[in-house]
Motif scaffolding. Structure first.
Motif, PDB file in Angstrom:
ATOM      1  N   LEU A 380       0.599  -1.365  -0.025  1.00  0.00           N
ATOM      2  CA  LEU A 380       0.178  -0.048   0.138  1.00  0.00           C
ATOM      3  C   LEU A 380       0.949   1.430  -0.195  1.00  0.00           C
ATOM      4  O   LEU A 380       0.735   2.159  -0.680  1.00  0.00           O
ATOM      5  CB  LEU A 380      -0.856   0.063   1.045  1.00  0.00           C
ATOM      6  CG  LEU A 380      -2.188  -0.976   1.250  1.00  0.00           C
ATOM      7  CD1 LEU A 380      -2.856  -1.146   2.404  1.00  0.00           C
ATOM      8  CD2 LEU A 380      -3.147  -0.843   0.074  1.00  0.00           C
ATOM      9  N   LYS A 381       1.917   1.419   0.672  1.00  0.00           N
ATOM     10  CA  LYS A 381       3.030   2.351   0.613  1.00  0.00           C
ATOM     11  C   LYS A 381       3.402   2.695  -0.676  1.00  0.00           C
ATOM     12  O   LYS A 381       3.589   4.067  -0.927  1.00  0.00           O
ATOM     13  CB  LYS A 381       3.962   2.207   1.775  1.00  0.00           C
ATOM     14  CG  LYS A 381       3.331   2.230   3.344  1.00  0.00           C
ATOM     15  CD  LYS A 381       4.658   2.019   4.115  1.00  0.00           C
ATOM     16  CE  LYS A 381       4.206   2.162   5.596  1.00  0.00           C
ATOM     17  NZ  LYS A 381       5.393   1.930   6.725  1.00  0.00           N
ATOM     18  N   ASP A 382       3.813   1.679  -1.651  1.00  0.00           N
ATOM     19  CA  ASP A 382       4.169   1.745  -2.534  1.00  0.00           C
ATOM     20  C   ASP A 382       3.394   2.536  -3.808  1.00  0.00           C
ATOM     21  O   ASP A 382       3.751   2.935  -4.497  1.00  0.00           O
ATOM     22  CB  ASP A 382       4.688   0.283  -3.147  1.00  0.00           C
ATOM     23  CG  ASP A 382       6.171  -0.294  -2.469  1.00  0.00           C
ATOM     24  OD1 ASP A 382       6.738   0.446  -1.808  1.00  0.00           O
ATOM     25  OD2 ASP A 382       6.128  -1.360  -2.416  1.00  0.00           O
ATOM     26  N   LYS A 383       1.999   2.043  -3.363  1.00  0.00           N
ATOM     27  CA  LYS A 383       0.795   2.561  -4.135  1.00  0.00           C
ATOM     28  C   LYS A 383       0.604   4.062  -3.514  1.00  0.00           C
ATOM     29  O   LYS A 383      -0.364   4.692  -4.303  1.00  0.00           O
ATOM     30  CB  LYS A 383      -0.013   1.697  -4.096  1.00  0.00           C
ATOM     31  CG  LYS A 383       0.160   0.455  -4.858  1.00  0.00           C
ATOM     32  CD  LYS A 383      -1.196  -0.443  -4.892  1.00  0.00           C
ATOM     33  CE  LYS A 383      -0.967  -1.684  -5.617  1.00  0.00           C
ATOM     34  NZ  LYS A 383      -2.131  -2.576  -5.477  1.00  0.00           N
ATOM     35  N   ASN A 384       1.258   4.719  -2.385  1.00  0.00           N
ATOM     36  CA  ASN A 384       0.996   5.790  -1.901  1.00  0.00           C
ATOM     37  C   ASN A 384      -0.402   5.770  -1.317  1.00  0.00           C
ATOM     38  O   ASN A 384      -1.396   6.720  -1.517  1.00  0.00           O
ATOM     39  CB  ASN A 384       1.042   7.052  -2.837  1.00  0.00           C
ATOM     40  CG  ASN A 384       1.129   8.357  -2.011  1.00  0.00           C
ATOM     41  OD1 ASN A 384       1.522   8.488  -0.864  1.00  0.00           O
ATOM     42  ND2 ASN A 384       0.754   9.486  -2.793  1.00  0.00           N
ATOM     43  N   MET A 385      -1.004   4.776  -0.720  1.00  0.00           N
ATOM     44  CA  MET A 385      -2.319   4.711  -0.193  1.00  0.00           C
ATOM     45  C   MET A 385      -2.082   4.537   1.440  1.00  0.00           C
ATOM     46  O   MET A 385      -1.084   3.824   1.953  1.00  0.00           O
ATOM     47  CB  MET A 385      -2.788   3.609  -0.859  1.00  0.00           C
ATOM     48  CG  MET A 385      -3.190   3.542  -2.290  1.00  0.00           C
ATOM     49  SD  MET A 385      -4.047   2.357  -3.125  1.00  0.00           S
ATOM     50  CE  MET A 385      -5.773   2.266  -2.076  1.00  0.00           C
ATOM     51  N   PRO A 386      -2.957   4.761   2.326  1.00  0.00           N
ATOM     52  CA  PRO A 386      -3.030   4.695   3.535  1.00  0.00           C
ATOM     53  C   PRO A 386      -3.241   3.095   4.064  1.00  0.00           C
ATOM     54  O   PRO A 386      -3.525   2.424   3.234  1.00  0.00           O
ATOM     55  CB  PRO A 386      -4.294   5.480   4.063  1.00  0.00           C
ATOM     56  CG  PRO A 386      -5.124   5.281   2.832  1.00  0.00           C
ATOM     57  CD  PRO A 386      -4.737   5.564   1.597  1.00  0.00           C
ATOM     58  N   VAL A 387      -2.540   2.931   4.984  1.00  0.00           N
ATOM     59  CA  VAL A 387      -2.504   1.761   5.772  1.00  0.00           C
ATOM     60  C   VAL A 387      -3.329   1.302   6.772  1.00  0.00           C
ATOM     61  O   VAL A 387      -3.607   0.146   7.224  1.00  0.00           O
ATOM     62  CB  VAL A 387      -1.206   1.349   6.248  1.00  0.00           C
ATOM     63  CG1 VAL A 387       0.130   1.298   4.943  1.00  0.00           C
ATOM     64  CG2 VAL A 387      -0.570   2.224   7.273  1.00  0.00           C
ATOM     65  N   ASP A 388      -4.213   2.555   7.398  1.00  0.00           N
ATOM     66  CA  ASP A 388      -4.832   2.361   8.412  1.00  0.00           C
ATOM     67  C   ASP A 388      -6.216   1.978   7.693  1.00  0.00           C
ATOM     68  O   ASP A 388      -6.883   2.438   6.844  1.00  0.00           O
ATOM     69  CB  ASP A 388      -5.283   3.807   8.996  1.00  0.00           C
ATOM     70  CG  ASP A 388      -5.991   3.680  10.195  1.00  0.00           C
ATOM     71  OD1 ASP A 388      -6.689   2.438  10.644  1.00  0.00           O
ATOM     72  OD2 ASP A 388      -6.155   4.794  10.976  1.00  0.00           O
TER      73      ASP A 388
END
Length: 413
Positions: A380-388
């Motif tokens: 998700l971080k690689d896709k610049n998306m939140p992990v919460d």
């Protein structure tokens, strides 16, 4: 192209290498698919093979488990003895070696002494309980049968008589057979346990060598960045296991002591035996209190019904105090998983590995959960998306993946 000339590889060779790599990957995928199909198609056969394998190495498993439990104690002793022996010995290396040997020896002695004390506490009470049951149970059954004969109609009394006959003719012989099998299994477990102590000594002596060999293998197989992630995951898993097991042991000791003091005040029979049973089974999360309370309550009830009732009420109150005050204070949030997954882990690993599975199931599942969460969060971080997870409750599917749609949060479940 210049690099290819320097390495001596032609475009044709690169194409062949790429084709070979793709073929190797395809072969691996097919092989894994066949293995997965065979696993589910022949699940019982695979399960028997795995069970046999683990039974062969059970002594080694016992030894590694003992070594893991004693490792924190060995470290504490080493901190105390390292300075003392390095100052007195000619070389620092010799002092550290002596300190380590004494620390391991003391830890093993303490562990064996604790096991002996536990056995001395349990065996006499257990023998007394079994003897009492043998003496008390047949008269109780006769009394119950006579009471039903007086209070009920003839048909129901006949049914009760048949049940009594079944208890005497079928259940008791079956119980004797299971007890015999249990005794042989216990003897085998004791032998494996004794061998396991020897294995634990070797494991504790060579643990640094094992760690070095493992890291060497990881660096040979993976990139340094990947090895860093693997080691970080291993350290976090160790914190989960160590924190949970040590916390539950301390919590269970406290519960056992409170039970012993309270039952002594109430003058309940089998106080020591019941306290040990309640304390040991309390190590199992969620179901542990019930597993220990049910046989203990029946044992007390046969001797004194009213005190058996008092014991049940006491256990209900004690488990509320333990679950809401003592346990959270000691354990904190060591597992990091919800109560639903705790129950799931207990049922799954308890079904697979029995009593031991119920003890290690929660920290093992928590470790697997952490690994899975780390993989998902990294993607998700690689896709610049939140992990919460809460960020996805009202997320607009059309905006997923667009630049700037929410900051990456470090808080995740």
């Amino acid at each position: 192209m210049q690099n290819d000339k320097k390495s001596g590889r032609t475009p044709k060779m690169l194409t062949l290498n790429a084709a070979f790599t793709r073929g190797l990957i395809a072969f691996g995928v097919i092989l894994c698919s066949i293995l997965v199909f065979f696993f589910f198609y022949r699940f019982e056969t695979v399960s028997n093979i795995v069970s046999s394998f683990f039974s062969y190495i059970s002594a080694i498993i016992y030894g590694l488990a003992i070594a893991y439990l004693l490792n924190p104690l060995v470290k504490r002793f080493q901190k105390l003895f390292d300075k003392l022996f390095t100052a007195k010995c000619k070389t620092e290396k010799k002092g550290l070696r002596i300190s380590k040997g004494i620390s391991i020896s003391l830890s093993i002695v303490i562990f064996i002494a604790a096991i002996i004390i536990l056995i001395v506490m349990i065996i006499p009470g257990l023998v007394t309980s079994i003897t009492t049951l043998i003496d008390v149970l047949p008269p109780k059954i006769d009394q119950l049968n006579a009471w039903f004969n007086d209070k009920t109609n003839e048909k129901f009394a006949t049914y009760i008589s048949d049940v009594t006959l079944w208890l005497e003719k079928e259940l008791l012989p079956s119980a004797a057979k299971y007890i015999t099998a249990g005794v042989s299994s216990t003897v085998a477990s004791i032998l494996n346990f004794i061998i396991g102590i020897v294995v634990a000594v070797y494991a504790l002596c060579d643990k640094e060598k094992f760690v070095g060999q493992t890291k060497k293998l990881l660096y040979a197989l993976f990139k340094p960045k990947t090895v860093g992630k693997i080691l970080d995951t291993a350290r976090h898993t160790d914190r989960i296991f160590g924190g949970f097991l040590s916390g539950k042991i301390i919590d269970s000791i406290i519960v056992g002591i409170i039970t012993f003091i309270s039952l002594t005040i109430m003058k309940t029979p089998y106080t020591l035996l019941v306290s040990v049973i309640v304390g040991v089974t309390n190590i199992i999360p969620f179901f542990g209190p019930f597993i220990g309370a049910i046989p203990s309550a029946l044992l007390i009830f046969l001797s004194s019904p009213i005190k058996g009732l008092y014991f049940v009420l006491f256990i209900i109150v004690l488990q509320q105090i333990d679950g809401n005050i003592i346990g959270p204070k000691i354990l904190g949030s060591t597992t990091g998983i919800s109560e639903f997954w705790v129950t799931f882990a207990l049922l799954l690993f308890g079904g697979w590995f029995g009593f031991v599975g119920m003890i290690i199931g929660v920290p093992l599942f928590a470790a697997l959960w952490y690994i899975l969460s780390a993989i998902v969060n990294n993607h998700l971080k690689d896709k610049n998306m939140p992990v919460d997870s809460s960020a996805y409750l009202d997320i607009d599917e059309q905006k997923v993946g667009e630049p700037g749609d929410g900051q990456v949060s470090e808080n995740s479940d």
